[in-house]
Every structure is written in C-alpha cells, then in structure tokens.
Design a protein around this motif. Structure first.
Motif, PDB file in Angstrom:
ATOM      1  N   PHE A  34     -10.807  36.652 -29.096  1.00  0.00           N
ATOM      2  CA  PHE A  34     -11.417  37.324 -27.966  1.00  0.00           C
ATOM      3  C   PHE A  34     -12.658  36.328 -27.696  1.00  0.00           C
ATOM      4  N   TRP A  35     -13.387  36.437 -28.927  1.00  0.00           N
ATOM      5  CA  TRP A  35     -14.094  35.159 -28.660  1.00  0.00           C
ATOM      6  C   TRP A  35     -14.412  34.282 -27.958  1.00  0.00           C
ATOM      7  N   GLU A  36     -13.311  33.804 -28.157  1.00  0.00           N
ATOM      8  CA  GLU A  36     -12.797  32.319 -27.897  1.00  0.00           C
ATOM      9  C   GLU A  36     -13.197  32.080 -25.873  1.00  0.00           C
ATOM     10  N   MET A  37     -13.520  33.645 -25.127  1.00  0.00           N
ATOM     11  CA  MET A  37     -13.489  33.549 -24.349  1.00  0.00           C
ATOM     12  C   MET A  37     -14.872  33.650 -23.823  1.00  0.00           C
ATOM     13  N   ALA A  38     -14.815  34.622 -25.092  1.00  0.00           N
ATOM     14  CA  ALA A  38     -16.777  35.003 -24.562  1.00  0.00           C
ATOM     15  C   ALA A  38     -17.953  33.853 -23.876  1.00  0.00           C
ATOM     16  N   GLY A  39     -17.912  33.085 -23.845  1.00  0.00           N
ATOM     17  CA  GLY A  39     -19.167  31.666 -23.565  1.00  0.00           C
ATOM     18  C   GLY A  39     -19.732  31.392 -24.405  1.00  0.00           C
ATOM     19  N   GLU A  40     -20.681  30.345 -23.667  1.00  0.00           N
ATOM     20  CA  GLU A  40     -21.320  30.130 -24.926  1.00  0.00           C
ATOM     21  C   GLU A  40     -22.987  29.409 -24.319  1.00  0.00           C
ATOM     22  N   PHE A  41     -23.901  29.738 -25.039  1.00  0.00           N
ATOM     23  CA  PHE A  41     -25.363  29.485 -24.865  1.00  0.00           C
ATOM     24  C   PHE A  41     -26.150  31.017 -23.837  1.00  0.00           C
TER      25      PHE A  41
END
Length: 265
Positions: free
Chosen positions: A81-88
């Motif tokens: 799930f966290w892989e699709m959560a974006g960054e910064f």
C-alpha cells in the motif's frame, strides 16, 4: 494510539484503503529509534562505546511496531500500500492515504501548498510504558553547508555560506526558512512568519518540538541503521523473535563499534 490507529484504518479486512498510522514511517531517524526513544530508551551510551537496545524498552518498541503492522493487515499489505503513497510534497497525508503521520515541521508548508482545505492539527507522538511525558519526538543527525579544503574561491564561498545561514533581510536564510514554515536557528528570524503572517499552528508545533530529544549519532551510523532496519523487518515478517532480533542486532552493531574504537582509540 493503537486504538485510534485501528479506528482510523479503512479496509475490507485484507486490503487497505487508508492507513490509520504507519509506525515504520517516521522522520529524522529510523522508525525503531523513534519509538525506542519515545519509550525512554537510549540506544547507545553517552561515550558512544556501548549499544543498549536489548532490554525491556527495546522489546516494547518492537511490540508496538508489530501491533501497528497487524492492525494494517500485516507488513506485506502495509508495504504494498505504501509504495503508491507518493513522496515529499505529494505524500500519503496529502493524498488522503493515511490518517495520522509522524513527520517533521516542514509538513506545514507542504500541506499549505498542496492540501489547503485539509482539516488537521499537530500533537506529540505518544510515549511508551517505559517512557515519560516530557520526552517524545527525536532528532537525529542533520545537514549543513561546507567549503572544500581545495575550493577555488574560498572567500566567495564563505560569503555564500554566510548569506545562506545568517542573512535575515532579503532572500537569504530567513526567507528560505519562512518559505518552508519551520523553526529557524536564527533568533532574529521567525520561521513561521510568512508575508507578515504567523502560521496559526506555530505555537502548537513549537510546543511539540520542545519535547524532542537528540538521538546520538555513532561512529558506525550508516551500518548501524542498516542492521536496525533489518532487525525490524525480521520481526515484522516473522523471521525472528523479538528477543533474538534484539540480541543479534545489538551484538552485530557492538562488534562494528568495538572495531572502530580499537582502530581509532
């Protein structure tokens, strides 16, 4: 915190729609360092010679991380799930994929720029059963400007560093901090004032920062972080018991530390 994290989690019992909180996602240091610190644990002695994580406080920190992962249907689902959560600036909080986020004060300007309508507040993270109310968050390491020894223009470089770090007027250090809406190391500069307006959550956030604790950096820190992260993964994936993982990680880091001090005295 566990109760609230479960209440705020959305999903069908197997797949996540929103995470209540992700105990592995923290800011400033590794997740284990964050929760161990909030549980009153000092991971290394003040003389930086002895590792101290294999104890009750360390076990409680890992148990907490394990419990949060289980609330979110297990570590495999959390990671997927966290892989699709974006960054910064396009992270999970702004995308509405997490209800509570453990992060730094720079999150304020990201929210202001990308999620202006978000209804949110700030609060210190909880302290554990071995911890205390006056020690919550952690700060670990940092960054800074430097001038290489063989710089071609050291005088000009020094002027640039001074401008980047001490300039209060104009578009220098104070301006840079104010754009990010975060605390300034300059007494003369209110990092939460932007265009003449002080951020409404500045006082609350500074109150949270007052509970931060500086986590020491060891002479073998990069390797130590890798070992600690592997320790956490072994526990969360069920490849090791908490007791064995703590003992193994402490011994491995201690070996690196002993070798460093033997060489450098």
């Amino acid at each position: 915190m566990l109760d609230v994290a479960e209440t705020l989690r959305l999903g069908d019992g197997e797949f996540l729609e929103r995470i209540g909180m992700n105990a592995q996602s923290t800011s400033g240091t590794s997740a284990f360092h964050t929760w161990y610190n909030a549980n009153g644990g000092d991971w290394i002695t003040p003389d930086l010679r002895t590792i101290t994580i294999n104890n009750e406080a360390g076990a409680q920190a890992l148990e907490f991380m394990q419990a949060v992962a289980e609330i979110n249907y297990g570590i495999e689902e959390v990671n997927a799930f966290w892989e699709m959560a974006g960054e910064f600036d396009q992270g999970p909080l702004i995308q509405g994929l997490v209800s509570m986020e453990t992060n730094g004060s720079w999150t304020l300007f990201q929210v202001e720029d990308h999620a202006e309508s978000l209804n949110y507040d700030v609060a210190p993270i909880p302290y554990g059963p071995s911890g205390s109310a006056d020690r919550r968050g952690s700060a670990h390491g940092g960054w800074g400007y430097m001038i290489p020894k063989n710089a071609a223009h050291p005088d000009e470089a020094w002027k640039l560093v001074k401008w980047l770090t001490t300039e209060v007027e104009g578009d220098g250090a104070c301006w840079f901090i104010q754009q990010q809406q975060r605390p300034s190391p300059l007494v003369e500069c209110n990092g939460y004032e932007k265009d003449g307006v002080v951020h409404p959550r500045a006082e609350a956030l500074l109150g949270v920062a007052a509970l931060d604790y500086l986590v020491p950096v060891s002479p073998v820190q990069p390797e130590a972080n890798q070992i600690i992260n592997r320790m956490v993964e072994d526990v969360l994936f069920g490849d090791s018991t908490i007791e064995d993982a703590l003992a193994s990680a402490e011994a491995e880091i201690q070996g690196l530390l002993d070798a460093f001090w033997e060489e450098y005295g």
